[in-house]
Motif scaffolding. Structure first.
Motif, mmCIF file in Angstrom:
data_model
loop_
_atom_site.group_PDB
_atom_site.id
_atom_site.type_symbol
_atom_site.label_atom_id
_atom_site.label_comp_id
_atom_site.label_asym_id
_atom_site.label_seq_id
_atom_site.Cartn_x
_atom_site.Cartn_y
_atom_site.Cartn_z
ATOM 1 N N SER A 23 61.945 -3.024 26.713
ATOM 2 C CA SER A 23 61.525 -2.707 25.879
ATOM 3 C C SER A 23 62.711 -1.513 24.527
ATOM 4 O O SER A 23 62.701 -0.935 25.305
ATOM 5 N N THR A 24 63.245 -2.425 23.333
ATOM 6 C CA THR A 24 63.798 -1.448 22.671
ATOM 7 C C THR A 24 62.998 -0.294 22.085
ATOM 8 O O THR A 24 63.919 1.320 22.555
ATOM 9 N N GLN A 44 64.990 -9.264 25.515
ATOM 10 C CA GLN A 44 64.071 -7.887 25.556
ATOM 11 C C GLN A 44 63.139 -8.855 26.739
ATOM 12 O O GLN A 44 62.853 -10.122 26.518
ATOM 13 N N ARG A 48 56.781 -4.851 23.567
ATOM 14 C CA ARG A 48 55.874 -4.471 23.650
ATOM 15 C C ARG A 48 54.601 -4.452 22.280
ATOM 16 O O ARG A 48 55.743 -4.799 20.781
ATOM 17 N N ARG A 50 51.460 -5.164 19.142
ATOM 18 C CA ARG A 50 50.472 -4.200 18.215
ATOM 19 C C ARG A 50 49.103 -4.882 19.042
ATOM 20 O O ARG A 50 49.477 -5.362 20.197
ATOM 21 N N LYS A 119 53.677 -17.166 12.549
ATOM 22 C CA LYS A 119 54.134 -15.525 12.681
ATOM 23 C C LYS A 119 55.153 -15.611 12.335
ATOM 24 O O LYS A 119 56.195 -16.767 13.872
HETATM 25 C C1 BTN Z 1 53.347 -7.355 17.395
HETATM 26 O O1 BTN Z 1 52.852 -8.561 16.526
HETATM 27 O O2 BTN Z 1 52.412 -7.524 18.042
HETATM 28 C C2 BTN Z 1 54.007 -6.568 16.806
HETATM 29 C C3 BTN Z 1 55.426 -6.963 17.917
HETATM 30 C C4 BTN Z 1 56.808 -6.035 17.883
HETATM 31 C C5 BTN Z 1 57.902 -6.285 19.056
HETATM 32 C C6 BTN Z 1 58.972 -5.640 18.581
HETATM 33 S S1 BTN Z 1 60.036 -6.182 19.784
HETATM 34 C C7 BTN Z 1 61.536 -4.971 19.308
HETATM 35 C C8 BTN Z 1 60.385 -4.034 19.409
HETATM 36 N N1 BTN Z 1 60.582 -3.660 21.150
HETATM 37 C C9 BTN Z 1 59.032 -3.553 21.248
HETATM 38 O O3 BTN Z 1 58.712 -3.623 22.566
HETATM 39 N N2 BTN Z 1 58.437 -3.463 20.534
HETATM 40 C C10 BTN Z 1 58.861 -4.302 18.532
#
Ligand code: BTN
Length: 248
Positions: A23-24, A44, A48, A50, A119
């Motif tokens: 995960s970045t 990736q 993660r 929300r 989305k």
């Molecule tokens: C969502 O819509 O629930 C949020 C998604 C966010 C994804 C991005 S990808 C780059 C960054 N690293 C992660 O682990 N999550 C965010």
């Protein structure tokens, strides 16, 4: 995809390209990503989202990045309320995507980037141990097979994606975000509201304990909370909630 990152390199303080990463956002926490630094990957494995959800990314089918955004304190001269950052980041991304010709893109409160009801991009904003914000952005670039594909749309379905398309979007989003965090509170509300498709819509509100109710989204308060009027006419600000747009 063999993208170039020429414009992005100029827009940021540092750019770290990773062949793959879990995960970045996690990488940004662990490596103390500098202010206006970016860590980016096309692969990736454990993104993660929300509410503890997973952000799915088939290798090479999307881009995942995290941006270090200084809030109040060291390296920062802005007064942006933390609660506005997810919305400001979402509105900045909408603007950057509009600039490449996707006119129908808009923001679903607080920060889902949609085309119609599908989305295109998601944002996860976190605060690191120094109090600096990490803005994580995931953009779907090419479609891939999954049960989610009806709910998801990719850039490829909207514009011709060339080796410079992502560079254009991501450099713009950094420049937009750099400007947007300097806006006054009134300007911030206007900026976000102008990209938000949620205002005026019927919505279903879901809280953390799984209860839901319906109402109409009528605006934003001074913290970026969504103001929802319920069926009895009572206006209830929504902060840590999830909403669904009702079909109209
Ligand atoms: C969502 O819509 O629930 C949020 C998604 C966010 C994804 C991005 S990808 C780059 C960054 N690293 C992660 O682990 N999550 C965010």
């Amino acid at each position: 995809m063999n993208p170039s990152w020429e414009l992005l390199t100029q827009a940021v303080e540092s750019l770290r390209l990773l062949e793959s990463v879990d995960s970045t956002n996690t990488w940004a926490h662990e490596n103390l990503l500098p202010a206006w630094g970016v860590v980016l990957t096309l692969n990736q494995s454990n993104g993660r989202g929300r509410w503890g959800r997973e952000w799915e990314l088939e290798p090479g089918r999307g881009v995942a990045l995290s941006i270090g955004v200084p809030l109040r304190g060291e390296g920062s001269d802005n007064g942006l309320q933390h609660t506005w950052l997810p919305l400001v980041a979402g509105a900045s991304l909408v603007r950057a995507i509009k600039l490449i010709g996707v006119a129908e893109v808009a923001l679903k409160w607080p920060n889902d980037v949609l085309v119609g009801s599908r989305k295109l991009a998601g944002i996860l904003t976190e605060i690191d141990q120094r109090g600096q914000a990490i803005v994580g952005v995931g953009i779907n670039v090419r479609p891939w097979d999954s049960e989610l594909s009806r709910a998801r749309i990719s850039l490829d379905e909207l514009v011709e994606v060339t080796s410079t398309t992502l560079d254009g979007i991501l450099s713009s989003v950094i420049l937009e975000l750099r400007d947007a965090i300097l806006l006054t509170p009134r300007e911030t509300k206007t900026f976000v509201s102008s990209h938000l498709m949620t205002i005026g819509r019927g919505v279903e509100v879901l809280n953390q304990s799984g209860e839901s109710w319906t109402g109409t989204a009528i605006g934003l308060d001074d913290f970026g909370s969504l103001l929802v009027r319920n069926d009895e006419g009572v206006v209830i600000p929504q902060r840590a909630t999830e909403i669904h747009h009702l079909v109209q």
